[in-house]
Design a protein around this motif. Structure first.
Motif, mmCIF file in Angstrom:
data_model
loop_
_atom_site.group_PDB
_atom_site.id
_atom_site.type_symbol
_atom_site.label_atom_id
_atom_site.label_comp_id
_atom_site.label_asym_id
_atom_site.label_seq_id
_atom_site.Cartn_x
_atom_site.Cartn_y
_atom_site.Cartn_z
ATOM 1 N N ARG A 244 0.834 -1.203 0.000
ATOM 2 C CA ARG A 244 0.000 0.000 0.000
ATOM 3 C C ARG A 244 0.871 1.257 0.000
ATOM 4 N NH1 ARG A 244 -5.220 -0.981 1.066
ATOM 5 N NH2 ARG A 244 -5.762 -3.074 1.706
ATOM 6 N N SER A 245 0.255 2.340 -0.447
ATOM 7 C CA SER A 245 0.964 3.622 -0.441
ATOM 8 C C SER A 245 -0.058 4.748 -0.320
ATOM 9 C CB SER A 245 1.792 3.788 -1.714
ATOM 10 O OG SER A 245 0.951 3.889 -2.835
ATOM 11 N N LEU A 246 0.459 5.942 -0.135
ATOM 12 C CA LEU A 246 -0.361 7.145 -0.121
ATOM 13 C C LEU A 246 0.488 8.267 -0.708
ATOM 14 C CD1 LEU A 246 -2.946 8.689 0.772
ATOM 15 C CD2 LEU A 246 -1.765 9.155 2.920
ATOM 16 N N VAL A 247 -0.059 8.989 -1.673
ATOM 17 C CA VAL A 247 0.620 10.143 -2.252
ATOM 18 C C VAL A 247 -0.186 11.376 -1.871
ATOM 19 C CG1 VAL A 247 1.397 11.269 -4.359
ATOM 20 C CG2 VAL A 247 1.509 8.770 -4.166
ATOM 21 N N VAL A 248 0.477 12.339 -1.249
ATOM 22 C CA VAL A 248 -0.184 13.556 -0.789
ATOM 23 C C VAL A 248 0.360 14.745 -1.580
ATOM 24 C CG1 VAL A 248 -0.647 15.064 1.177
ATOM 25 C CG2 VAL A 248 -0.433 12.590 1.531
ATOM 26 N N SER A 249 -0.555 15.484 -2.200
ATOM 27 C CA SER A 249 -0.214 16.731 -2.882
ATOM 28 C C SER A 249 -0.798 17.870 -2.058
ATOM 29 C CB SER A 249 -0.824 16.771 -4.286
ATOM 30 O OG SER A 249 -0.338 15.717 -5.066
ATOM 31 N N VAL A 250 -0.022 18.935 -1.908
ATOM 32 C CA VAL A 250 -0.504 20.098 -1.161
ATOM 33 C C VAL A 250 -0.481 21.311 -2.074
ATOM 34 C CG1 VAL A 250 0.106 19.229 1.125
ATOM 35 C CG2 VAL A 250 1.807 20.463 -0.189
ATOM 36 N N ARG A 251 -1.499 22.137 -1.960
ATOM 37 C CA ARG A 251 -1.606 23.348 -2.771
ATOM 38 C C ARG A 251 -2.155 24.471 -1.898
ATOM 39 N NH1 ARG A 251 0.756 20.172 -5.309
ATOM 40 N NH2 ARG A 251 0.410 19.445 -7.438
ATOM 41 N N GLN A 252 -1.678 25.672 -2.179
ATOM 42 C CA GLN A 252 -2.223 26.855 -1.506
ATOM 43 C C GLN A 252 -2.355 27.974 -2.523
ATOM 44 O OE1 GLN A 252 0.367 27.641 1.811
ATOM 45 N NE2 GLN A 252 2.101 28.166 0.533
ATOM 46 N N SER A 253 -3.118 29.001 -2.177
ATOM 47 C CA SER A 253 -3.480 30.019 -3.161
ATOM 48 C C SER A 253 -2.494 31.183 -3.252
ATOM 49 C CB SER A 253 -4.883 30.554 -2.868
ATOM 50 O OG SER A 253 -4.919 31.116 -1.574
ATOM 51 N N ASP A 254 -1.470 31.225 -2.433
ATOM 52 C CA ASP A 254 -0.539 32.351 -2.510
ATOM 53 C C ASP A 254 0.550 32.097 -3.559
ATOM 54 O OD1 ASP A 254 1.284 30.633 -1.349
ATOM 55 O OD2 ASP A 254 1.442 31.730 0.537
ATOM 56 N N GLN A 255 1.587 32.904 -3.556
ATOM 57 C CA GLN A 255 2.652 32.770 -4.557
ATOM 58 C C GLN A 255 3.386 31.444 -4.449
ATOM 59 O OE1 GLN A 255 4.968 36.321 -3.935
ATOM 60 N NE2 GLN A 255 3.858 37.406 -5.535
ATOM 61 N N ASN A 256 3.406 30.843 -3.293
ATOM 62 C CA ASN A 256 4.030 29.534 -3.085
ATOM 63 C C ASN A 256 2.956 28.460 -3.301
ATOM 64 O OD1 ASN A 256 5.605 27.365 -2.318
ATOM 65 N ND2 ASN A 256 5.828 28.012 -0.189
ATOM 66 N N HIS A 257 2.459 28.374 -4.524
ATOM 67 C CA HIS A 257 1.307 27.517 -4.863
ATOM 68 C C HIS A 257 1.515 26.057 -4.466
ATOM 69 C CE1 HIS A 257 -2.234 26.189 -7.031
ATOM 70 N NE2 HIS A 257 -1.499 25.340 -7.720
ATOM 71 N N PHE A 258 2.731 25.526 -4.645
ATOM 72 C CA PHE A 258 2.997 24.119 -4.339
ATOM 73 C C PHE A 258 3.450 23.909 -2.893
ATOM 74 C CE2 PHE A 258 3.343 24.297 -8.956
ATOM 75 C CZ PHE A 258 2.495 23.256 -9.304
ATOM 76 N N ALA A 259 3.386 24.943 -2.086
ATOM 77 C CA ALA A 259 3.701 24.869 -0.651
ATOM 78 C C ALA A 259 5.104 24.323 -0.392
ATOM 79 C CB ALA A 259 2.650 24.056 0.096
ATOM 80 N N VAL A 260 6.067 24.798 -1.183
ATOM 81 C CA VAL A 260 7.449 24.380 -0.992
ATOM 82 C C VAL A 260 7.885 24.743 0.420
ATOM 83 C CG1 VAL A 260 9.834 24.764 -1.743
ATOM 84 C CG2 VAL A 260 7.983 24.570 -3.428
ATOM 85 N N GLY A 261 8.459 23.791 1.125
ATOM 86 C CA GLY A 261 8.860 23.988 2.511
ATOM 87 C C GLY A 261 7.885 23.406 3.508
ATOM 88 N N ALA A 262 6.725 22.952 3.032
ATOM 89 C CA ALA A 262 5.754 22.329 3.945
ATOM 90 C C ALA A 262 6.263 20.962 4.390
ATOM 91 C CB ALA A 262 4.400 22.178 3.254
ATOM 92 N N ARG A 263 5.837 20.555 5.561
ATOM 93 C CA ARG A 263 6.138 19.219 6.085
ATOM 94 C C ARG A 263 4.840 18.429 6.083
ATOM 95 N NH1 ARG A 263 8.195 20.153 11.370
ATOM 96 N NH2 ARG A 263 6.276 19.479 12.333
#
Length: 109
Positions: free
Chosen positions: A22-41
């Motif tokens: 089994r696996s899980l792939v999590v994508s995170v998005r936000q509406s500001d300039q850092n759309h891909f949430a670089v630096g998120a944990r």
């Protein structure tokens, strides 16, 4: 699966044989300039451990790149208690009891 090609060599093909793992792939998005949430944990919390992945930008070495998703290989684990995202500004989002074997998109406005 992965294809690797080095200069002046034939390509090599690596085929994943995960079977029923089994696996899980999590994508995170936000509406500001850092759309891909670089630096998120991103944390996947199970009964016995907390698995942690960081959202990175661009390549991880020279002339390479990787997805901006968090991939969790879970083996035969059928249940995750929660997925927690610690956004770059320190805010926290939680998804309780997500299903495994899926792509989970967590967005923040």
């Amino acid at each position: 699966d992965l294809v690797v090609r080095h200069l002046h060599e034939l390509p090599k093909v690596f085929i994943a044989r995960c079977g029923s793992a089994r696996s899980l792939v999590v994508s995170v998005r936000q509406s500001d300039q850092n759309h891909f949430a670089v630096g998120a944990r991103v944390e996947a919390v199970t009964e016995s451990a907390t698995l942690t992945r960081w959202i990175l930008a661009g390549g991880h070495s020279t002339a390479s790149s990787g997805p901006s998703d968090a991939h969790f290989g879970l083996g035969d684990l059928e249940q995750i208690q929660k997925v927690r995202v610690i956004w770059p500004d320190g805010a926290v989002s939680v998804v309780d009891n997500p299903a495994t074997n899926q792509r989970l998109l967590i967005t923040r406005n």
